[in-house]
Structures are given as structure tokens and as C-alpha cells.
Design an enzyme around this catalytic site. Structure first.
Site, mmCIF file in Angstrom:
data_model
loop_
_atom_site.group_PDB
_atom_site.id
_atom_site.type_symbol
_atom_site.label_atom_id
_atom_site.label_comp_id
_atom_site.label_asym_id
_atom_site.label_seq_id
_atom_site.Cartn_x
_atom_site.Cartn_y
_atom_site.Cartn_z
ATOM 1 N N GLN A 98 0.827 -1.201 0.000
ATOM 2 C CA GLN A 98 0.000 0.000 0.000
ATOM 3 C C GLN A 98 0.863 1.253 0.000
ATOM 4 O O GLN A 98 0.345 2.351 -0.151
ATOM 5 C CB GLN A 98 -0.903 0.013 1.236
ATOM 6 C CG GLN A 98 -1.922 -1.117 1.284
ATOM 7 C CD GLN A 98 -2.634 -1.152 2.623
ATOM 8 O OE1 GLN A 98 -2.094 -1.629 3.623
ATOM 9 N NE2 GLN A 98 -3.853 -0.656 2.658
ATOM 10 N N HIS A 116 -1.136 1.546 -4.606
ATOM 11 C CA HIS A 116 -1.345 2.999 -4.577
ATOM 12 C C HIS A 116 -0.337 3.758 -5.423
ATOM 13 O O HIS A 116 -0.213 4.971 -5.288
ATOM 14 C CB HIS A 116 -1.314 3.508 -3.130
ATOM 15 C CG HIS A 116 -2.407 2.948 -2.287
ATOM 16 N ND1 HIS A 116 -2.371 2.920 -0.899
ATOM 17 C CD2 HIS A 116 -3.593 2.372 -2.636
ATOM 18 C CE1 HIS A 116 -3.477 2.353 -0.436
ATOM 19 N NE2 HIS A 116 -4.225 2.020 -1.464
ATOM 20 N N SER A 189 -2.796 -0.476 8.922
ATOM 21 C CA SER A 189 -3.923 -0.279 9.841
ATOM 22 C C SER A 189 -5.044 -1.267 9.580
ATOM 23 O O SER A 189 -5.876 -1.531 10.434
ATOM 24 C CB SER A 189 -4.463 1.151 9.717
ATOM 25 O OG SER A 189 -5.022 1.356 8.422
#
Length: 247
Positions: A98, A116, A189
Site C-alpha cells: 500500500q 497505490h 492499519s
């Protein structure tokens, strides 16, 4: 904490987030010390900001290019690179990231899917322009770069808030999960979609699922069977039983 026996698994998928690069001096976006604790990403890193003030996006993310000139892969990056290199030809290893810093590739990882994008690349903001994304290390914090082909603003080749994950990257990530038997999420997260749902897909096909992070996931994701808390650069060499220190 027992080390993992990777010889038992045929298709290993690792999802990593910004926490893996913290030991390289790259500030994470979420969690402890995260940038989004200080600024609202929906106001500062949304695609609508680029439409109204594209230079502001360069000023926010262009600084990362300057930081990465001296940043080096840490023990977590190197451990994942060694793991990939040590697997047998019959084993599949996919690293889904990510993050946008390119440190895994610099460490030597090969099968990397960048969900990303990559901050080192620049592309035109005009979707009909023929300019292909190109390697660019200049931060462009003072003057907005303009495309020489169509005179539209240039932009970092990353996914901003409000934008979709590129179809190819999302398809490759989901394909890797179809017959995954070991899924490990590191330094993330676990709240950003679509990556937040990858563990559910892995659990659905019967994979062993492991969450490694500095902080526990809140709320806890029931699809993670195991959770190990600590710094990725310290835990991974132990859990993976891989020595990344020079002999």
C-alpha cells in the site's frame, strides 16, 4: 513466538503498509506518528485538491521524493526479499504494498504489486494524453510541472483519496488471493479498502492469516487468526528465522 515454516505453504501473500518503512525514516500516514493525525487527508490529499490546487499535492507528496534520496531499506524490507529468494520454484510469493516509496524494489523484491502507485513516477493528469508515466526524482514543490504534449498539469503517479485503485493492480492482487494458503499483513492499519478486505478473501480459501503491526487493530478483524505486536524490522527476522545482518 515460534518461527514460521514456510516450506509448508505453496502460495504466500504478504500485504504491507507504511509501518514497514518507518525504520527507514519514512513517516507513516496512519497510526502512531502518522501524518493523518495532524492533517485531514480528505482536505489535503483528495483528488479534488489536485483539480483546484495541483501544486498543493506536489508540496504534500513531493517532499517524500527528497526523503527517499537518502532513505535505505530496513531489516523488514530485506527479510521479505530474502524470504522470496529462499522459496522453492514450486512456491509462489506475492508482495502487495500500500506504500508508494519503492523501497521493496530497492531491497530486491521482485513480485511486487503497488496498489497505490509509486511516488518516483510522474504522469500527465489528462487521461487522454499519450505521455507514459516516467521516472522522476525532482520534488516540484515550487513550480507546477506541465505536460509538454498537452499542456495539462503533471501529477505524481499515485492514488489520491477519491480515486480508484488501478484495475490491473487490483486484479493482480485479488488473483494472488484465489489459492493463497498463507496471508500476512505487516505494518498496516487494515482499514483502507480494498486491501482491508484481502484477509477475508484469504480466510475464505482456508489460508493461515497473520497480522503484524506496532499497534493492535481496532476494532479487531475476526478474519485474522494470529496477531503479533512490535516493530516490523525486529519481528520479521525472528518470525521468519532470517538473518539480514552482515556476516
Amino acid at each position: 513466538m515460534q518461527s514460521l515454516d514456510f516450506s509448508r505453504y505453496r502460495n504466500i501473500v504478504v500485504l504491507r503498509g507504511a509501518g514497514v518503512s518507518a525504520a527507514s525514516g519514512i513517516r507513516p500516514f496512519r497510526g502512531q506518528g502518522g501524518l493523518w493525525n495532524e492533517i485531514n487527508p480528505l482536505e489535503s490529499a483528495d483528488s479534488s485538491v489536485f483539480e483546484t490546487n495541483p501544486l498543493a499535492i506536489w508540496q504534500l507528496f513531493g517532499t517524500l521524493r527528497s526523503q527517499l534520496e537518502t532513505a535505505q531499506p530496513n531489516a523488514a524490507h530485506l527479510t521479505l526479499t530474502k524470504l522470496e529468494a529462499q522459496l522453492s520454484p514450486s512456491q509462489q510469493f506475492t508482495l502487495i504494498t500500500q506504500n508508494i516509496d519503492g523501497l521493496h524494489q530497492r531491497a530486491g523484491s521482485h513480485n511486487v504489486i503497488e496498489l497505490h502507485g509509486n511516488v518516483h513516477y510522474t504522469r500527465c493528469s489528462n487521461p487522454t494524453c499519450s505521455l507514459t508515466a516516467y521516472l522522476d526524482t525532482y520534488p516540484h514543490e515550487d513550480v507546477l510541472p506541465i505536460c509538454q504534449l498537452c499542456n495539462c498539469p503533471l501529477r505524481l503517479d499515485i492514488v489520491l483519496f477519491g480515486e480508484q485503485i488501478p484495475a490491473k493492480q487490483e486484479w493482480l492482487a485479488k488473483r494472488s488471493l484465489r489459492d493463497c494458503d498463507l496471508f500476512i499483513a505487516i505494518g498496516t492499519s487494515g482499514t483502507v479498502w480494498p486491501a482491508a478486505n484481502f484477509v477475508r478473501s484469504a480466510d475464505y480459501v482456508g489460508a493461515r492469516t497473520i497480522f503484524i503491526n506496532l499497534e493492535p487493530m481496532k476494532p479487531k478483524n475476526p478474519y485474522f487468526q494470529e496477531e503479533y505486536l512490535g516493530r516490523a524490522e525486529e519481528l520479521l527476522p525472528l518470525l521468519f528465522n532470517i538473518n539480514v545482518l552482515p556476516h
